[in-house]
Design a protein around this motif. Structure first.
Motif, PDB file in Angstrom:
ATOM      1  N   GLN A   1       1.201   5.382  -0.070  1.00 26.94           N
ATOM      2  CA  GLN A   1       0.587   6.885  -0.029  1.00 26.94           C
ATOM      3  C   GLN A   1       1.857   7.703  -0.311  1.00 26.94           C
ATOM      4  O   GLN A   1       2.924   7.924   0.056  1.00 26.94           O
ATOM      5  N   ASN A   2       1.703   8.517  -1.621  1.00 30.20           N
ATOM      6  CA  ASN A   2       2.602   9.254  -2.240  1.00 30.20           C
ATOM      7  C   ASN A   2       1.725  10.513  -2.600  1.00 30.20           C
ATOM      8  O   ASN A   2       1.183  10.385  -3.975  1.00 30.20           O
TER       9      ASN A   2
ATOM     10  N   LYS B   1       0.895  -1.260  -0.020  1.00 27.40           N
ATOM     11  CA  LYS B   1       0.202  -0.012   0.139  1.00 27.40           C
ATOM     12  C   LYS B   1       0.983   1.292   0.085  1.00 27.40           C
ATOM     13  O   LYS B   1       2.005   1.076   0.937  1.00 27.40           O
TER      14      LYS B   1
ATOM     15  N   THR C   1      -1.541   1.400  -4.902  1.00 30.10           N
ATOM     16  CA  THR C   1      -0.781  -0.222  -4.466  1.00 30.10           C
ATOM     17  C   THR C   1       0.426  -0.180  -5.232  1.00 30.10           C
ATOM     18  O   THR C   1       0.284   0.363  -6.570  1.00 30.10           O
TER      19      THR C   1
ATOM     20  N   ASN D   1      -4.830   9.959  -0.704  1.00 30.61           N
ATOM     21  CA  ASN D   1      -5.431   8.430  -0.688  1.00 30.61           C
ATOM     22  C   ASN D   1      -4.448   7.431  -1.283  1.00 30.61           C
ATOM     23  O   ASN D   1      -3.251   8.128  -1.984  1.00 30.61           O
ATOM     24  N   SER D   2      -4.247   6.348  -0.917  1.00 31.83           N
ATOM     25  CA  SER D   2      -3.399   5.315  -1.223  1.00 31.83           C
ATOM     26  C   SER D   2      -3.573   4.539  -2.498  1.00 31.83           C
ATOM     27  O   SER D   2      -4.744   4.134  -2.605  1.00 31.83           O
TER      28      SER D   2
END
Length: 634
Positions: A222-223, A220, A234, A231-232
């Motif tokens: 988050q960037n 997962k 994959t 929001n994350s």
């Protein structure tokens, strides 16, 4: 994995071998890289004197195990996720280092398919901080006299085989992106000839083996800077070789980035460098990975990629991964917390019941003793408790009496195999009552204190790959209440008594640790867990005296929590195991009801039967309590 055994004899469309080699040089060695044009490559980021004597006038090369690198064409199908292995050899020459700053030169070589290396020359200017984290600007001077390409590199000093070595990582841009990491070994050019790039060996994968498990895992991510949202998405690492990682990912639903690819490296020291390619735009971040048997987390940050100064812009990214053991253990902890809810509710309910105990039938010696039993059934999950009780009272005068009680569990069923309570220590408490009139009319004030402490064993249920860790702890509940009621004689053997009150309860489970065994390889340790509440009470009660022998009482009311504090069941010795809130959806307003019948055996004794109902603060839980008492006065 097939992705780890792919052929290294790829050919790139519309690009000759010589052009491929020449363009590759722009993405060489050093560390995390971004390429652009600049006339000034002298920006410095760090100052420190700690490393001056170690780095001054040193020469460095890449040892043979670190010659292998992985390179991808960013414009080809698959982007960064379809790289080939190449040889990458770099030699560095540092000048004098003063206050952690220096200049020097470097020569980089690339070999494709173990062919003859092609070299390219660089000037460099670098700086290092007290902790040994360094940053270098490399200027490509092979075929350039002005506005030359500049590469930003970062890394850290590590102590390997008795010497300090700059540990470097790389990911490049634009068309060709090369990922590489290496220990840069100090050497004397008069005595040592560095190995050439064509000596690289892709298999077996021997460097950074501790992180080979990353290949094939999905994380997962988050960037915010990549996705444009918190929001994350994959990221799946489809390949791993010699500390090199590559793969592809998807952005969150509301992101402009539907897909992206990655190529990077992870060192034996847990340093991670990842390049990201999305919509033809390259970015890169550098940071660390922390892992345990349950969970791994990469924390990355921009380091100035794409700038001429190496000044970071503050962007960060976090990648998280749960092993099967981690996912199953989190599910096991959730079930354990649900079982603890039942024990917290059962013990707290016992204290609340104890706060209602009284002994108010007195003889000539102003004394009262009541013996009997209590049976409490707590629902969902079910706990059935049978206790023996002893209540004593003493009348100081017609207006004031005091008393104490003991309530000893004889048996208590467990709702499952997760929790098991001891029955050794009895619950106890004291009370004091002031009444305006001895016949039950007028104002009455009662103050009561209760204490209940039990040893408890907690055993996690096995869920999938999770372990049945077990440990012993203590569950302690305390309570205090003050109640005001006013009895009104209705004149027909009936007294009606409205009441109000205030109650405080607290229940705490001590921190504990599980024991290790052949079947429990990763025992968990837990912090203490508590919940408390201040509760307002209100209702109405009634007493009806049928004749000289029979009398009946009843009450109905509501209790409302006006202040609560609830903790979480938390494993403390491994990161990634999720805390579980003990009572996530509390029932803060609850009904209560009591019915009782008393039969006077003679003037000095009576038998009482009492039934009590109350909902618990845990939504969906309730309790029914039955009391039978035999009271004598003397």
């Amino acid at each position: 994995m097939n992705s780890l055994r792919q052929s290294n004899k790829h050919s790139f469309p519309a690009m000759s071998r010589s052009n491929l080699l020449f363009t590759s040089i722009a993405a060489l060695f050093i560390s995390v890289m971004g390429i652009f044009s600049s006339k000034d490559a002298s920006a410095q980021q760090y100052t420190s004197t700690n490393w001056d004597s170690i780095l001054s006038n040193q020469n460095y090369y890449d040892p043979i195990p670190n010659l292998v690198a992985w390179q991808a064409v960013t414009t080809s199908p698959g982007g960064l996720s379809n790289p080939i292995s190449v040889g990458d050899s770099t030699t560095w020459i540092f000048g004098p280092v003063v206050n952690g700053q220096w200049t020097g030169t470097a020569v980089g070589n690339i070999s494709i398919n173990n062919g003859a290396p092609i070299a390219q020359n660089f000037n460099l200017s670098g700086s290092i901080n007290t902790e040994g984290v360094w940053k270098i600007l490399f200027t490509n001077i092979t075929s350039c006299t002005s506005s030359c390409d500049v590469t930003i590199g970062v890394g850290k000093m590590v102590f390997v085989n008795g010497v300090w070595s700059p540990l470097a990582q790389t990911v490049g841009n634009p068309t060709l992106s090369l990922a590489h990491w290496a220990y840069n070994v100090p050497y004397d050019p008069a005595l040592t000839t560095p190995p050439t790039a064509d000596l690289y060996q892709t298999y077996p994968s021997v460097t950074s083996p501790a992180y080979q498990w990353i290949g094939g895992t999905t994380w997962k991510m988050q960037n915010d800077s990549l996705f444009g949202t918190t929001n994350s998405g994959t990221l799946t690492f489809s390949g791993f070789n010699n500390g090199h990682l590559w793969g592809s990912g998807t952005g969150p639903a509301n992101s402009s980035v539907s897909s992206f690819t990655t190529l990077g490296t992870v060192t034996p020291y847990g340093n991670v460098l990842l390049g990201f390619l999305s919509n033809g735009v390259m970015s890169a971040m550098w940071g660390t990975i922390a892992s345990n048997p349950f969970y791994s987390e990469m924390n990355l940050a921009d380091y100035g990629y794409g700038t001429t100064t190496g000044i970071a812009n503050g962007n960060t990214a976090t990648l998280t991964y749960y092993t099967q053991l981690g996912n199953d253990t989190n599910n096991s902890l959730l079930q354990t917390a649900n079982a603890l809810q039942a024990q917290f509710a059962n013990q707290q309910n016992a204290v609340i019941t104890g706060l209602t105990y009284d002994c108010n039938s007195f003889g000539k010696n102003n004394a009262c003793i009541s013996t009997g039993g209590r049976n409490t059934y707590n629902s969902d999950p079910a706990i059935n408790t049978i206790s023996a009780l002893l209540i004593g009272g003493y009348r100081i005068n017609n207006a004031f009496r005091v008393g104490a009680y003991l309530d000893k569990n004889i048996s208590a069923t467990s709702p499952n195999t997760i929790t098991s309570m001891s029955n050794g220590i009895p619950m106890g408490g004291v009370f004091g009552v002031w009444n305006d009139k001895a016949d039950g009319t007028g104002l009455e004030v009662k103050i009561a204190l209760g204490y209940n402490s039990k040893d408890m064993t907690v055993t996690r249920p096995i869920v999938g790959a999770s372990e049945a860790g077990s440990g012993s702890t203590n569950l302690t509940s305390q309570g205090a209440a003050i109640n005001f009621k006013y009895g009104i004689d209705l004149g027909n053997k009936t007294i009606v008594s409205p009441y109000v009150g205030l109650r405080y309860t607290t229940t705490k489970m001590s921190g504990y640790s599980e024991g290790a065994s052949n079947s429990v390889l990763y025992p968990l340790a837990y912090s203490s867990l508590s919940m408390n509440a201040t509760t307002a009470l209100a209702g109405i009660g009634a007493t009806y005296k049928l004749d000289k022998q029979w009398s009946f009482t009843g009450s109905g009311g509501v209790e409302a929590d006006i202040q609560t504090s609830v903790g979480s069941y938390t494993a403390t010795n491994y990161a990634g195991l999720n805390p579980v809130t003990l009572n996530p959806t509390p029932n803060n307003v609850r009904p209560t009801a009591t019915l009782a019948a008393y039969y006077a055996v003679d003037k000095n004794s009576r038998i009482g039967l009492t039934g009590m109902y109350r909902q618990d603060s845990f939504t969906g839980m309730s309790s029914i309590t039955g009391l039978i008492t035999y009271t004598i006065n003397f």
